[in-house]
Design a protein around this motif. Structure first.
Motif, PDB file in Angstrom:
ATOM      1  N   UNK A  10     -19.958 -13.652  -7.398  1.00 25.50           N
ATOM      2  CA  UNK A  10     -18.563 -14.063  -7.587  1.00 25.50           C
ATOM      3  C   UNK A  10     -17.834 -14.309  -6.270  1.00 25.50           C
ATOM      4  N   UNK A  11     -18.526 -14.096  -5.159  1.00 22.45           N
ATOM      5  CA  UNK A  11     -17.888 -14.266  -3.861  1.00 22.45           C
ATOM      6  C   UNK A  11     -17.168 -13.001  -3.452  1.00 22.45           C
ATOM      7  N   UNK A  12     -16.702 -12.974  -2.224  1.00 30.65           N
ATOM      8  CA  UNK A  12     -16.042 -11.757  -1.742  1.00 30.65           C
ATOM      9  C   UNK A  12     -14.691 -11.542  -2.416  1.00 30.65           C
ATOM     10  N   UNK A  13     -14.326 -10.292  -2.494  1.00 31.62           N
ATOM     11  CA  UNK A  13     -12.988  -9.952  -2.984  1.00 31.62           C
ATOM     12  C   UNK A  13     -12.011 -10.159  -1.827  1.00 31.62           C
ATOM     13  N   UNK A  14     -10.758 -10.293  -2.165  1.00 32.98           N
ATOM     14  CA  UNK A  14      -9.729 -10.419  -1.142  1.00 32.98           C
ATOM     15  C   UNK A  14      -9.643  -9.104  -0.388  1.00 32.98           C
ATOM     16  N   UNK A  15      -9.809  -9.117   0.933  1.00 32.30           N
ATOM     17  CA  UNK A  15      -9.761  -7.864   1.699  1.00 32.30           C
ATOM     18  C   UNK A  15      -8.406  -7.167   1.561  1.00 32.30           C
ATOM     19  N   UNK A  16      -8.459  -5.850   1.490  1.00 32.39           N
ATOM     20  CA  UNK A  16      -7.233  -5.046   1.445  1.00 32.39           C
ATOM     21  C   UNK A  16      -6.947  -4.580   2.860  1.00 32.39           C
ATOM     22  N   UNK A  17      -5.931  -5.144   3.466  1.00 33.31           N
ATOM     23  CA  UNK A  17      -5.584  -4.803   4.844  1.00 33.31           C
ATOM     24  C   UNK A  17      -4.387  -3.860   4.918  1.00 33.31           C
ATOM     25  N   UNK A  18      -3.996  -3.303   3.788  1.00 35.70           N
ATOM     26  CA  UNK A  18      -2.853  -2.390   3.743  1.00 35.70           C
ATOM     27  C   UNK A  18      -3.168  -1.073   4.438  1.00 35.70           C
ATOM     28  N   UNK A  19      -2.153  -0.459   5.005  1.00 35.88           N
ATOM     29  CA  UNK A  19      -2.269   0.882   5.561  1.00 35.88           C
ATOM     30  C   UNK A  19      -1.788   1.843   4.479  1.00 35.88           C
ATOM     31  N   UNK A  20      -2.717   2.515   3.829  1.00 35.60           N
ATOM     32  CA  UNK A  20      -2.407   3.387   2.697  1.00 35.60           C
ATOM     33  C   UNK A  20      -2.117   4.827   3.117  1.00 35.60           C
ATOM     34  N   UNK A  21      -2.017   5.114   4.403  1.00 29.37           N
ATOM     35  CA  UNK A  21      -1.848   6.497   4.834  1.00 29.37           C
ATOM     36  C   UNK A  21      -0.559   7.133   4.331  1.00 29.37           C
ATOM     37  N   UNK A  22       0.419   6.338   3.967  1.00 30.87           N
ATOM     38  CA  UNK A  22       1.695   6.861   3.458  1.00 30.87           C
ATOM     39  C   UNK A  22       1.517   7.653   2.157  1.00 30.87           C
ATOM     40  N   UNK A  23       0.417   7.454   1.462  1.00 31.57           N
ATOM     41  CA  UNK A  23       0.227   8.128   0.173  1.00 31.57           C
ATOM     42  C   UNK A  23       0.027   9.633   0.306  1.00 31.57           C
ATOM     43  N   UNK A  24      -0.120  10.136   1.537  1.00 34.58           N
ATOM     44  CA  UNK A  24      -0.259  11.585   1.707  1.00 34.58           C
ATOM     45  C   UNK A  24       1.101  12.272   1.765  1.00 34.58           C
ATOM     46  N   UNK A  25       2.181  11.477   1.793  1.00 35.66           N
ATOM     47  CA  UNK A  25       3.527  12.075   1.865  1.00 35.66           C
ATOM     48  C   UNK A  25       4.456  11.655   0.737  1.00 35.66           C
ATOM     49  N   UNK A  26       4.141  10.558   0.051  1.00 33.18           N
ATOM     50  CA  UNK A  26       5.050  10.132  -1.026  1.00 33.18           C
ATOM     51  C   UNK A  26       4.305   9.496  -2.194  1.00 33.18           C
ATOM     52  N   UNK A  27       4.973   9.454  -3.307  1.00 31.59           N
ATOM     53  CA  UNK A  27       4.426   8.956  -4.582  1.00 31.59           C
ATOM     54  C   UNK A  27       4.054   7.482  -4.489  1.00 31.59           C
ATOM     55  N   UNK A  28       2.927   7.127  -5.095  1.00 36.63           N
ATOM     56  CA  UNK A  28       2.492   5.733  -5.174  1.00 36.63           C
ATOM     57  C   UNK A  28       3.192   5.083  -6.364  1.00 36.63           C
ATOM     58  N   UNK A  29       3.950   4.022  -6.146  1.00 35.89           N
ATOM     59  CA  UNK A  29       4.669   3.392  -7.251  1.00 35.89           C
ATOM     60  C   UNK A  29       3.751   2.681  -8.246  1.00 35.89           C
ATOM     61  N   UNK A  30       2.535   2.380  -7.850  1.00 34.86           N
ATOM     62  CA  UNK A  30       1.602   1.699  -8.747  1.00 34.86           C
ATOM     63  C   UNK A  30       0.902   2.673  -9.687  1.00 34.86           C
ATOM     64  N   UNK A  31       0.120   3.595  -9.112  1.00 34.11           N
ATOM     65  CA  UNK A  31      -0.705   4.486  -9.940  1.00 34.11           C
ATOM     66  C   UNK A  31      -0.010   5.790 -10.310  1.00 34.11           C
TER      67      UNK A  31
END
Length: 185
Positions: A10-31
């Motif tokens: 299916x080809x490569x997925x779109x790379x996730x270049x986000x910095x997710x380190x904030x999830x150790x201090x605050x709620x994730x609005x998605x999940x």
């Protein structure tokens, strides 16, 4: 189900270049993951529960179907999570082996390169299930080890982000939770 030799890349997925380190201090609005509601002692319990949930995902008829172009299928997410379990277990073991005397440095891990090199899309769901369950068990055992001040021992990711054993556990749990949300597990 089609023979794995007959599958189309299916080809490569779109790379996730986000910095997710904030999830150790605050709620994730998605999940909805909220690190303020998780004790380090709960990491093992959550990991063991998520093992069952991912195993169910791998049994779905749509396990190979990508929901959109550039987005991993449930199978590809499960392969990623298997590898995340191994990476986070290894990083925790590295922190503990450092004995709290120094900030250990983690090797870089490129999740997109791992997906391409491992041809996640081509994997056998039954094989992945066994590998995933073993990776979850090993990660749960590792996160059962830290005690007391060991949760504050530090490690440094290759991009300069600092983690303690505690925040590494939170980051890990968010990854598991978020990808279950991604696959509607």
């Amino acid at each position: 189900m089609a023979d794995r030799n007959e599958l189309t890349d299916p080809g490569p997925a779109t790379p996730d270049t986000s910095d997710w380190t904030w999830v150790v201090t605050r709620r994730c609005p998605d999940c909805g993951f909220d690190p303020n509601e998780v004790s380090p002692l709960a990491v093992t319990e959550v990991v063991r529960d998520d093992k069952r949930r991912y195993a169910a995902v791998l049994g779905r008829a749509d396990v190979r179907a990508r929901p959109a172009a550039g987005v991993w299928s449930p199978l590809e997410y499960s392969c990623h999570v298997r590898d995340v379990c191994d990476v986070m277990r290894g990083r925790l073991e590295q922190i503990l082996a450092g004995g709290g005397h120094e900030t250990v440095r983690f090797a870089n891990w490129d999740q997109d390169a791992a997906a391409d090199e491992g041809a996640y899309w081509r994997s056998d769901p039954g094989v992945v299930r066994g590998e995933l369950e073993a990776a979850f068990d090993a990660a749960a055992e590792a996160f059962d080890r830290p005690d007391g001040d060991e949760w504050n021992w530090a490690g440094l990711r290759s991009d300069g982000s600092e983690f303690t054993a505690r925040t590494l556990g939170l980051y890990f749990l968010h990854d598991l939770t978020h990808h279950l949300w991604d696959v509607r597990g």
